[in-house]
Design a protein around this motif. Sequence first.
Motif, PDB file in Angstrom:
ATOM      1  N   SER A  81      40.114  52.505  42.856  1.00  0.00           N
ATOM      2  CA  SER A  81      39.423  51.877  43.980  1.00  0.00           C
ATOM      3  C   SER A  81      40.457  51.266  44.909  1.00  0.00           C
ATOM      4  CB  SER A  81      38.447  50.795  43.487  1.00  0.00           C
ATOM      5  OG  SER A  81      39.158  49.687  42.982  1.00  0.00           O
ATOM      6  N   LYS A  82      39.997  50.684  45.987  1.00  0.00           N
ATOM      7  CA  LYS A  82      40.918  50.037  46.932  1.00  0.00           C
ATOM      8  C   LYS A  82      41.516  48.761  46.341  1.00  0.00           C
ATOM      9  CE  LYS A  82      39.351  51.870  51.294  1.00  0.00           C
ATOM     10  NZ  LYS A  82      40.564  52.519  51.717  1.00  0.00           N
ATOM     11  N   MET A  83      40.781  48.097  45.439  1.00  0.00           N
ATOM     12  CA  MET A  83      41.329  46.909  44.786  1.00  0.00           C
ATOM     13  C   MET A  83      42.214  47.368  43.625  1.00  0.00           C
ATOM     14  SD  MET A  83      39.638  43.355  43.461  1.00  0.00           S
ATOM     15  CE  MET A  83      38.496  44.052  42.313  1.00  0.00           C
ATOM     16  N   LYS A  84      43.497  47.003  43.680  1.00  0.00           N
ATOM     17  CA  LYS A  84      44.476  47.477  42.712  1.00  0.00           C
ATOM     18  C   LYS A  84      44.745  46.488  41.589  1.00  0.00           C
ATOM     19  CE  LYS A  84      44.966  51.241  44.944  1.00  0.00           C
ATOM     20  NZ  LYS A  84      44.318  52.422  44.407  1.00  0.00           N
ATOM     21  N   ALA A  85      44.580  45.179  41.870  1.00  0.00           N
ATOM     22  CA  ALA A  85      44.866  44.166  40.845  1.00  0.00           C
ATOM     23  C   ALA A  85      44.243  42.836  41.261  1.00  0.00           C
ATOM     24  CB  ALA A  85      46.368  43.999  40.656  1.00  0.00           C
ATOM     25  N   VAL A  86      44.097  41.974  40.270  1.00  0.00           N
ATOM     26  CA  VAL A  86      43.686  40.584  40.498  1.00  0.00           C
ATOM     27  C   VAL A  86      44.825  39.723  39.962  1.00  0.00           C
ATOM     28  CG1 VAL A  86      41.971  38.813  40.005  1.00  0.00           C
ATOM     29  CG2 VAL A  86      41.252  41.188  40.279  1.00  0.00           C
ATOM     30  N   VAL A  87      45.197  38.724  40.739  1.00  0.00           N
ATOM     31  CA  VAL A  87      46.409  37.957  40.461  1.00  0.00           C
ATOM     32  C   VAL A  87      46.091  36.462  40.393  1.00  0.00           C
ATOM     33  CG1 VAL A  87      48.698  37.394  41.384  1.00  0.00           C
ATOM     34  CG2 VAL A  87      47.783  39.689  41.667  1.00  0.00           C
ATOM     35  N   SER A  88      46.812  35.760  39.524  1.00  0.00           N
ATOM     36  CA  SER A  88      46.831  34.296  39.507  1.00  0.00           C
ATOM     37  C   SER A  88      48.263  33.869  39.791  1.00  0.00           C
ATOM     38  CB  SER A  88      46.401  33.749  38.151  1.00  0.00           C
ATOM     39  OG  SER A  88      45.074  34.100  37.871  1.00  0.00           O
ATOM     40  N   ILE A  89      48.420  32.851  40.633  1.00  0.00           N
ATOM     41  CA  ILE A  89      49.754  32.325  40.901  1.00  0.00           C
ATOM     42  C   ILE A  89      49.799  30.847  40.545  1.00  0.00           C
ATOM     43  CG2 ILE A  89      50.302  33.983  42.719  1.00  0.00           C
ATOM     44  CD1 ILE A  89      49.766  31.739  44.786  1.00  0.00           C
ATOM     45  N   THR A  90      50.984  30.410  40.144  1.00  0.00           N
ATOM     46  CA  THR A  90      51.226  28.988  39.904  1.00  0.00           C
ATOM     47  C   THR A  90      52.204  28.511  40.966  1.00  0.00           C
ATOM     48  OG1 THR A  90      50.928  29.323  37.536  1.00  0.00           O
ATOM     49  CG2 THR A  90      52.005  27.269  38.216  1.00  0.00           C
ATOM     50  N   LEU A  91      51.886  27.372  41.570  1.00  0.00           N
ATOM     51  CA  LEU A  91      52.732  26.780  42.597  1.00  0.00           C
ATOM     52  C   LEU A  91      53.437  25.557  42.020  1.00  0.00           C
ATOM     53  CD1 LEU A  91      50.129  26.966  45.491  1.00  0.00           C
ATOM     54  CD2 LEU A  91      51.981  28.581  45.023  1.00  0.00           C
ATOM     55  N   ASP A  92      54.769  25.542  42.134  1.00  0.00           N
ATOM     56  CA  ASP A  92      55.590  24.415  41.677  1.00  0.00           C
ATOM     57  C   ASP A  92      55.290  23.990  40.239  1.00  0.00           C
ATOM     58  OD1 ASP A  92      56.915  24.294  44.123  1.00  0.00           O
ATOM     59  OD2 ASP A  92      55.494  22.857  44.967  1.00  0.00           O
ATOM     60  N   ASP A  93      54.913  24.942  39.385  1.00  0.00           N
ATOM     61  CA  ASP A  93      54.569  24.650  37.985  1.00  0.00           C
ATOM     62  C   ASP A  93      53.490  23.583  37.850  1.00  0.00           C
ATOM     63  OD1 ASP A  93      56.345  26.476  36.725  1.00  0.00           O
ATOM     64  OD2 ASP A  93      58.016  25.090  37.034  1.00  0.00           O
ATOM     65  N   GLU A  94      52.669  23.406  38.903  1.00  0.00           N
ATOM     66  CA  GLU A  94      51.684  22.320  38.877  1.00  0.00           C
ATOM     67  C   GLU A  94      50.280  22.702  39.328  1.00  0.00           C
ATOM     68  OE1 GLU A  94      53.330  19.204  41.280  1.00  0.00           O
ATOM     69  OE2 GLU A  94      54.833  18.682  39.786  1.00  0.00           O
ATOM     70  N   PHE A  95      50.133  23.812  40.080  1.00  0.00           N
ATOM     71  CA  PHE A  95      48.829  24.128  40.661  1.00  0.00           C
ATOM     72  C   PHE A  95      48.616  25.635  40.581  1.00  0.00           C
ATOM     73  CE2 PHE A  95      45.810  24.866  44.113  1.00  0.00           C
ATOM     74  CZ  PHE A  95      44.917  23.839  43.915  1.00  0.00           C
ATOM     75  N   VAL A  96      47.441  26.048  40.093  1.00  0.00           N
ATOM     76  CA  VAL A  96      47.149  27.474  39.910  1.00  0.00           C
ATOM     77  C   VAL A  96      46.064  27.912  40.877  1.00  0.00           C
ATOM     78  CG1 VAL A  96      46.294  29.213  38.292  1.00  0.00           C
ATOM     79  CG2 VAL A  96      47.779  27.389  37.476  1.00  0.00           C
ATOM     80  N   VAL A  97      46.252  29.106  41.435  1.00  0.00           N
ATOM     81  CA  VAL A  97      45.227  29.753  42.259  1.00  0.00           C
ATOM     82  C   VAL A  97      44.888  31.069  41.585  1.00  0.00           C
ATOM     83  CG1 VAL A  97      44.630  30.678  44.525  1.00  0.00           C
ATOM     84  CG2 VAL A  97      46.152  28.694  44.368  1.00  0.00           C
ATOM     85  N   HIS A  98      43.619  31.233  41.181  1.00  0.00           N
ATOM     86  CA  HIS A  98      43.135  32.441  40.514  1.00  0.00           C
ATOM     87  C   HIS A  98      42.434  33.359  41.515  1.00  0.00           C
ATOM     88  CE1 HIS A  98      43.883  30.896  36.488  1.00  0.00           C
ATOM     89  NE2 HIS A  98      43.251  29.782  36.808  1.00  0.00           N
ATOM     90  N   ASP A  99      42.250  34.601  41.109  1.00  0.00           N
ATOM     91  CA  ASP A  99      41.421  35.584  41.815  1.00  0.00           C
ATOM     92  C   ASP A  99      41.935  35.982  43.192  1.00  0.00           C
ATOM     93  OD1 ASP A  99      39.715  35.727  39.644  1.00  0.00           O
ATOM     94  OD2 ASP A  99      38.440  34.123  40.391  1.00  0.00           O
ATOM     95  N   ILE A 100      43.257  36.072  43.332  1.00  0.00           N
ATOM     96  CA  ILE A 100      43.836  36.682  44.527  1.00  0.00           C
ATOM     97  C   ILE A 100      43.810  38.183  44.280  1.00  0.00           C
ATOM     98  CG2 ILE A 100      45.896  36.911  45.958  1.00  0.00           C
ATOM     99  CD1 ILE A 100      46.693  34.074  44.957  1.00  0.00           C
ATOM    100  N   LYS A 101      43.295  38.939  45.237  1.00  0.00           N
ATOM    101  CA  LYS A 101      43.153  40.377  45.053  1.00  0.00           C
ATOM    102  C   LYS A 101      44.261  41.123  45.788  1.00  0.00           C
ATOM    103  CE  LYS A 101      38.235  39.674  44.768  1.00  0.00           C
ATOM    104  NZ  LYS A 101      38.368  38.235  44.875  1.00  0.00           N
TER     105      LYS A 101
END
Length: 90
Positions: free
Chosen positions: A15-35
């Motif tokens: 499909s056009k969506m290739k992956a779902v990503v979670s990132i951690t910022l400064d080892d303190e804050f997480v953002v989930h569900d970046i496509k």
Amino acid sequence: MQVTDVRVRKIAKESKMKAVVSITLDDEFVVHDIKIIEGDKGLFIAMPSKKASDGEYRDIAHPINSQTRESIQKVILESYERALLEPEGE
């Protein structure tokens, strides 16, 4: 602000969506569900969003400026490219 961790979950189906990503910022804050999306001009990221009452999708979390968006996108896409080289199941 630095992206200190990237977790890539590849999408198995074609499909056009290739992956779902979670990132951690400064080892303190997480953002989930970046496509990671395959667009007409190549890969790009879509920040987490939810459907509003008017039917439009609105970002839940997003960079304030284009420089930050480009920086985050670069780190995510580099991690995705590395993940493509890994054997399945790891």
